[in-house]
Write a protein that holds these residues in place. Structure first.
Motif, PDB file in Angstrom:
ATOM      1  N   LYS A 182      -2.989   4.210   5.391  1.00  0.00           N
ATOM      2  CA  LYS A 182      -3.523   3.074   6.147  1.00  0.00           C
ATOM      3  C   LYS A 182      -4.957   3.411   6.547  1.00  0.00           C
ATOM      4  O   LYS A 182      -5.203   4.090   7.541  1.00  0.00           O
ATOM      5  CB  LYS A 182      -2.638   2.786   7.355  1.00  0.00           C
ATOM      6  N   ASP A 183      -5.910   2.927   5.767  1.00  0.00           N
ATOM      7  CA  ASP A 183      -7.304   3.319   5.960  1.00  0.00           C
ATOM      8  C   ASP A 183      -7.860   2.876   7.304  1.00  0.00           C
ATOM      9  O   ASP A 183      -8.782   3.501   7.836  1.00  0.00           O
ATOM     10  CB  ASP A 183      -8.163   2.762   4.815  1.00  0.00           C
ATOM     11  N   GLN A 240       0.854  -1.187   0.000  1.00  0.00           N
ATOM     12  CA  GLN A 240       0.000   0.000   0.000  1.00  0.00           C
ATOM     13  C   GLN A 240       0.892   1.240   0.000  1.00  0.00           C
ATOM     14  O   GLN A 240       1.463   1.599   1.019  1.00  0.00           O
ATOM     15  CB  GLN A 240      -0.905   0.011   1.225  1.00  0.00           C
ATOM     16  N   THR A 241       1.011   1.870  -1.154  1.00  0.00           N
ATOM     17  CA  THR A 241       1.889   3.028  -1.293  1.00  0.00           C
ATOM     18  C   THR A 241       1.138   4.266  -1.755  1.00  0.00           C
ATOM     19  O   THR A 241       1.749   5.321  -1.914  1.00  0.00           O
ATOM     20  CB  THR A 241       2.976   2.725  -2.346  1.00  0.00           C
ATOM     21  N   TYR A 286      -9.509  13.231   9.344  1.00  0.00           N
ATOM     22  CA  TYR A 286      -8.743  12.078   8.876  1.00  0.00           C
ATOM     23  C   TYR A 286      -9.049  11.854   7.393  1.00  0.00           C
ATOM     24  O   TYR A 286     -10.215  11.832   6.999  1.00  0.00           O
ATOM     25  CB  TYR A 286      -9.105  10.819   9.658  1.00  0.00           C
ATOM     26  N   GLY A 287      -7.998  11.691   6.596  1.00  0.00           N
ATOM     27  CA  GLY A 287      -8.232  11.479   5.172  1.00  0.00           C
ATOM     28  C   GLY A 287      -7.046  10.852   4.482  1.00  0.00           C
ATOM     29  O   GLY A 287      -6.075  10.416   5.120  1.00  0.00           O
ATOM     30  N   ALA A 288      -7.125  10.811   3.161  1.00  0.00           N
ATOM     31  CA  ALA A 288      -6.087  10.178   2.356  1.00  0.00           C
ATOM     32  C   ALA A 288      -4.828  11.025   2.295  1.00  0.00           C
ATOM     33  O   ALA A 288      -4.886  12.258   2.272  1.00  0.00           O
ATOM     34  CB  ALA A 288      -6.618   9.936   0.946  1.00  0.00           C
ATOM     35  N   ASP A 289      -3.691  10.366   2.269  1.00  0.00           N
ATOM     36  CA  ASP A 289      -2.415  11.048   2.100  1.00  0.00           C
ATOM     37  C   ASP A 289      -2.329  11.660   0.699  1.00  0.00           C
ATOM     38  O   ASP A 289      -3.031  11.235  -0.224  1.00  0.00           O
ATOM     39  CB  ASP A 289      -1.270  10.054   2.308  1.00  0.00           C
TER      40      ASP A 289
END
Length: 324
Positions: free
Chosen positions: A204-205, A76-77, A172-175
């Motif tokens: 890391k969801d 997961q990148t 909180y969200g996606a990088d």
């Protein structure tokens, strides 16, 4: 070599236990493992999107039942991180992607003699989630969602609606390396604003699940599969894009009601990697599975049989070209 996205040994339950039992490797350290296993000719290295990760993970576990001698390693990148750091440099055969490959990524791949070949494998209902205790919010308009997540936008719940708590968001969200981040910016934030930077961004969801679950004033977003995996720990928020509030679900993503946050999900294959019979075989299996209930079990919408057949034809044509 089985590790999670942070590089630490995986200790999760459920699908994680299945993968541990079957030998599918979820790993962040691709380089060392890939070099060794590539020499054995039984390696399918994959990186990219955390949103697509659970689909590829489930497909890999099913594939292992048929081909236990093939090691499928998955990292997961983020979509962008996968393209730039692994796929385009030729370190991986496949990149999971929650958006289409960008022009700059195609250019990078081309410089290394690699052509990305696109396959649509599912549809996602990108989901906004809050704490179950946030009983004041069940629906957000697209504009309200934009106000929460844009730079210099709302800082407190009461900034969105007067009768909501006078409490700051915990976000909180996606990088920024994530295709989910890119899609959210394009669809919700727009070109005339920026995504705020004062939030917990991660690939890391499950970290998002933990963060939102731990704070009554938290709000986050990620792929629907991670909500479907944790429906009793977090609450999904409906989205009103002008025609009333629509809840995220497989059904609303499938019938086109859940707009604008339903989106296609992809895998990209390296044309160079298609010379490897193991990669060919895995991709055929993956594409066949993309039209089955396996995708729905993960939490996404399967592709139609027509899309599956088009993908198989595209794959065979690409294999013929590479191996001619």
């Amino acid at each position: 070599m089985s590790r999670d996205a942070s590089g630490t040994p995986s200790t999760g339950l459920g699908r994680r236990e299945l993968l541990a039992a079957t030998g599918v490797a979820a790993t962040a350290g691709l380089a060392g493992c890939t070099d060794v296993l590539a020499e054995e000719g039984r390696q399918v290295p994959i990186a990219g999107s955390s949103t697509v990760f659970p689909v590829t993970e489930a497909v890999a576990a099913a594939y292992f039942e048929e081909r236990p001698n093939v090691n499928v390693s998955i990292s997961q990148t983020g979509t962008g991180g996968g393209f730039s750091n692994f796929f385009c440099p030729g370190m991986t055969a496949i990149n999971n992607a929650s958006r289409e490959v960008a022009d700059i990524e195609r250019e990078q791949c081309s410089e290394n003699g690699i052509e990305p070949i696109e396959f649509t494998i599912a549809t996602d209902a990108l989901t906004v989630v809050v704490n179950p205790g946030a009983d004041w919010v069940d629906c957000l308009t697209v504009e309200e969602l934009r106000e929460i997540w844009r730079t210099d936008g709302a800082q407190r719940w009461s900034d969105v609606r007067d009768d909501w708590p006078d409490e700051e968001f915990e976000l909180y969200g996606a990088d920024t390396t994530s295709g989910t981040f890119d899609y959210f910016v394009e669809t919700i934030i727009g070109e005339d604003a920026n995504h705020r930077s004062d939030y917990h961004g991660t690939e890391k969801d499950r970290t998002i699940v933990q963060g939102v679950r731990g704070s009554e004033h938290a709000i986050g977003y990620f792929g629907f599969a991670f909500y479907a995996e944790n429906p009793n720990q977090i609450k999904a928020v409906g989205i009103d894009s002008g025609d009333g509030c629509i809840e995220p679900s497989i059904e609303t993503a499938m019938n086109g009601e859940y707009t604008p946050l339903s989106r296609p999900l992809f895998i990209y294959a390296s044309d160079q990697a298609l010379a490897d019979p193991e990669v060919q075989d895995f991709l055929r299996f993956y594409i066949e599975q993309s039209a089955t209930d396996l995708i729905a079990e993960v939490g996404y919408v399967p592709v139609t049989e027509d899309v599956r057949d088009e993908n198989l034809e595209k794959l065979e044509a690409a294999i013929d070209e590479v191996t001619a």
